[in-house]
Design a protein around this motif. Sequence first.
Motif, PDB file in Angstrom:
ATOM      1  N   MET A 184      -4.149   3.140  -2.388  1.00  0.00           N
ATOM      2  CA  MET A 184      -3.360   4.321  -2.735  1.00  0.00           C
ATOM      3  C   MET A 184      -3.976   5.545  -2.084  1.00  0.00           C
ATOM      4  N   TYR A 185      -3.119   6.559  -1.863  1.00  0.00           N
ATOM      5  CA  TYR A 185      -3.523   7.734  -1.100  1.00  0.00           C
ATOM      6  C   TYR A 185      -2.910   8.982  -1.713  1.00  0.00           C
ATOM      7  N   TRP A 186      -3.605  10.102  -1.529  1.00  0.00           N
ATOM      8  CA  TRP A 186      -3.041  11.416  -1.837  1.00  0.00           C
ATOM      9  C   TRP A 186      -3.063  12.262  -0.571  1.00  0.00           C
ATOM     10  N   TYR A 187      -1.902  12.831  -0.240  1.00  0.00           N
ATOM     11  CA  TYR A 187      -1.755  13.732   0.887  1.00  0.00           C
ATOM     12  C   TYR A 187      -1.229  15.076   0.394  1.00  0.00           C
ATOM     13  N   ARG A 188      -1.503  16.105   1.182  1.00  0.00           N
ATOM     14  CA  ARG A 188      -0.805  17.380   1.011  1.00  0.00           C
ATOM     15  C   ARG A 188      -0.049  17.681   2.297  1.00  0.00           C
ATOM     16  N   GLN A 189       1.116  18.312   2.124  1.00  0.00           N
ATOM     17  CA  GLN A 189       1.951  18.649   3.273  1.00  0.00           C
ATOM     18  C   GLN A 189       2.247  20.142   3.230  1.00  0.00           C
ATOM     19  N   ASP A 190       1.845  20.848   4.275  1.00  0.00           N
ATOM     20  CA  ASP A 190       2.045  22.285   4.394  1.00  0.00           C
ATOM     21  C   ASP A 190       2.873  22.566   5.631  1.00  0.00           C
ATOM     22  N   LEU A 191       3.669  23.609   5.563  1.00  0.00           N
ATOM     23  CA  LEU A 191       4.580  23.964   6.650  1.00  0.00           C
ATOM     24  C   LEU A 191       3.815  24.123   7.952  1.00  0.00           C
ATOM     25  N   GLY A 192       4.298  23.453   8.996  1.00  0.00           N
ATOM     26  CA  GLY A 192       3.671  23.577  10.310  1.00  0.00           C
ATOM     27  C   GLY A 192       2.470  22.686  10.522  1.00  0.00           C
ATOM     28  N   LEU A 193       2.084  21.961   9.492  1.00  0.00           N
ATOM     29  CA  LEU A 193       0.941  21.059   9.608  1.00  0.00           C
ATOM     30  C   LEU A 193       1.377  19.638   9.296  1.00  0.00           C
ATOM     31  N   GLY A 194       0.653  18.675   9.845  1.00  0.00           N
ATOM     32  CA  GLY A 194       0.922  17.290   9.479  1.00  0.00           C
ATOM     33  C   GLY A 194       0.399  16.984   8.087  1.00  0.00           C
ATOM     34  N   LEU A 195       0.809  15.856   7.563  1.00  0.00           N
ATOM     35  CA  LEU A 195       0.245  15.388   6.299  1.00  0.00           C
ATOM     36  C   LEU A 195      -1.274  15.269   6.444  1.00  0.00           C
TER      37      LEU A 195
ATOM     38  N   HIS B 229      -7.673  12.263  -0.700  1.00  0.00           N
ATOM     39  CA  HIS B 229      -8.509  11.167  -1.175  1.00  0.00           C
ATOM     40  C   HIS B 229      -7.724   9.875  -1.044  1.00  0.00           C
ATOM     41  N   TYR B 230      -8.447   8.770  -1.039  1.00  0.00           N
ATOM     42  CA  TYR B 230      -7.807   7.479  -0.990  1.00  0.00           C
ATOM     43  C   TYR B 230      -8.593   6.493  -1.847  1.00  0.00           C
ATOM     44  N   SER B 231      -7.944   5.349  -2.102  1.00  0.00           N
ATOM     45  CA  SER B 231      -8.597   4.278  -2.848  1.00  0.00           C
ATOM     46  C   SER B 231      -8.138   2.956  -2.241  1.00  0.00           C
TER      47      SER B 231
ATOM     48  N   THR C 171      -9.026  -0.031  -3.363  1.00  0.00           N
ATOM     49  CA  THR C 171      -8.810  -1.004  -4.433  1.00  0.00           C
ATOM     50  C   THR C 171      -9.233  -0.369  -5.747  1.00  0.00           C
ATOM     51  N   ALA C 172      -8.770  -0.915  -6.840  1.00  0.00           N
ATOM     52  CA  ALA C 172      -9.127  -0.354  -8.148  1.00  0.00           C
ATOM     53  C   ALA C 172     -10.642  -0.301  -8.298  1.00  0.00           C
ATOM     54  N   GLY C 173     -11.107   0.859  -8.808  1.00  0.00           N
ATOM     55  CA  GLY C 173     -12.538   1.031  -9.020  1.00  0.00           C
ATOM     56  C   GLY C 173     -13.271   1.712  -7.885  1.00  0.00           C
ATOM     57  N   THR C 174     -12.591   1.907  -6.735  1.00  0.00           N
ATOM     58  CA  THR C 174     -13.228   2.562  -5.594  1.00  0.00           C
ATOM     59  C   THR C 174     -12.371   3.720  -5.112  1.00  0.00           C
ATOM     60  N   THR C 175     -13.022   4.783  -4.654  1.00  0.00           N
ATOM     61  CA  THR C 175     -12.317   5.921  -4.069  1.00  0.00           C
ATOM     62  C   THR C 175     -13.087   6.427  -2.862  1.00  0.00           C
ATOM     63  N   GLY C 176     -12.408   7.172  -2.001  1.00  0.00           N
ATOM     64  CA  GLY C 176     -13.051   7.743  -0.836  1.00  0.00           C
ATOM     65  C   GLY C 176     -12.465   9.097  -0.505  1.00  0.00           C
ATOM     66  N   LYS C 177     -13.209   9.887   0.244  1.00  0.00           N
ATOM     67  CA  LYS C 177     -12.759  11.229   0.625  1.00  0.00           C
ATOM     68  C   LYS C 177     -11.989  11.179   1.925  1.00  0.00           C
ATOM     69  N   GLY C 178     -10.929  11.974   1.985  1.00  0.00           N
ATOM     70  CA  GLY C 178     -10.166  12.107   3.204  1.00  0.00           C
ATOM     71  C   GLY C 178     -10.570  13.331   3.987  1.00  0.00           C
ATOM     72  N   GLU C 179      -9.596  13.897   4.672  1.00  0.00           N
ATOM     73  CA  GLU C 179      -9.847  15.044   5.549  1.00  0.00           C
ATOM     74  C   GLU C 179     -10.099  16.334   4.776  1.00  0.00           C
ATOM     75  N   VAL C 180      -9.416  16.532   3.645  1.00  0.00           N
ATOM     76  CA  VAL C 180      -9.492  17.798   2.897  1.00  0.00           C
ATOM     77  C   VAL C 180      -9.753  17.554   1.414  1.00  0.00           C
ATOM     78  N   PRO C 181     -10.926  17.043   1.034  1.00  0.00           N
ATOM     79  CA  PRO C 181     -11.169  16.662  -0.358  1.00  0.00           C
ATOM     80  C   PRO C 181     -11.636  17.790  -1.279  1.00  0.00           C
ATOM     81  N   ASP C 182     -12.100  18.915  -0.690  1.00  0.00           N
ATOM     82  CA  ASP C 182     -12.734  19.951  -1.519  1.00  0.00           C
ATOM     83  C   ASP C 182     -11.755  20.549  -2.519  1.00  0.00           C
ATOM     84  N   GLY C 183     -12.205  20.623  -3.781  1.00  0.00           N
ATOM     85  CA  GLY C 183     -11.382  21.183  -4.842  1.00  0.00           C
ATOM     86  C   GLY C 183     -10.535  20.158  -5.564  1.00  0.00           C
ATOM     87  N   TYR C 184     -10.608  18.907  -5.111  1.00  0.00           N
ATOM     88  CA  TYR C 184      -9.819  17.825  -5.703  1.00  0.00           C
ATOM     89  C   TYR C 184     -10.716  16.660  -6.106  1.00  0.00           C
TER      90      TYR C 184
END
Lengths: 109, 114
Positions: free
Chosen positions: B32-43, B47-49, B51-64
């Motif tokens: 599973m993944y979380w993305y943010r989409q802002d005007l003029g920018l790509g997704l 953060h991502y996971s 499998t259950a029990g594990t998570t990882g940081k994506g490109e813009v993790p700060d504050g989340y």
Amino acid sequence: GQNIDQPTEMTATEGAIVQINCTYQTSGFNGLFWYQQHAGEAPTFLSYNVLDGLEEKGRFSSFLSRSKGYSYLLLKELQMKDSASYLCASMDSNYQLIWGAGTKLIIKP
Amino acid sequence: IAGITQAPTSQILAAGRRMTLRCTQDMRHNAMYWYRQDLGLGLRLIHYSNTAGTTGKGEVPDGYSVSRANTDDFPLTLASAVPSQTSVYFCASSPSGSGTDTQYFGPGTRLTVL
């Protein structure tokens, strides 16, 4: 760095053909995805290419050249419902998708 | 439930408040993944996971932050919201955490931080 470039906006006529280009530069490469996104909605999967060449799927086709870092999405027999944004995304060596900003396609009658 | 659901659909939030965006899938997908989409920018991946029990940081993790207590749910928390977190947030899932799976997206949450 990682970068995906695609035109911001394109206009085409109903019934015509349009080609949306995408150039990519990512750390490693595990394939190129195209998604369609209607305004206010979620992206939906259109195509995936990992080998060079053309993949045809009904009115939509997608092409990949790995040596040139280039892909295009070809839409034939355009319909008004094809008005949407088309997102190009390259999968890097960590199997993460790097997304372009999208190409807004406007279809005119 | 069919596919991926997100809640709320939209939210207006005062800066400094805590907020959790919910995401649930019923496809038994591992990743599973979380993305943010802002005007003029790509997704942009937050953060991502894989499998259950594990998570990882994506490109813009700060504050989340995220958690993955089970296969179906992947909530995203903003500990203290700031106006720059105004965006459309998409949750996505894919069958496995590796390989070239297609990602399937939820309908999105439109968040405004004032």
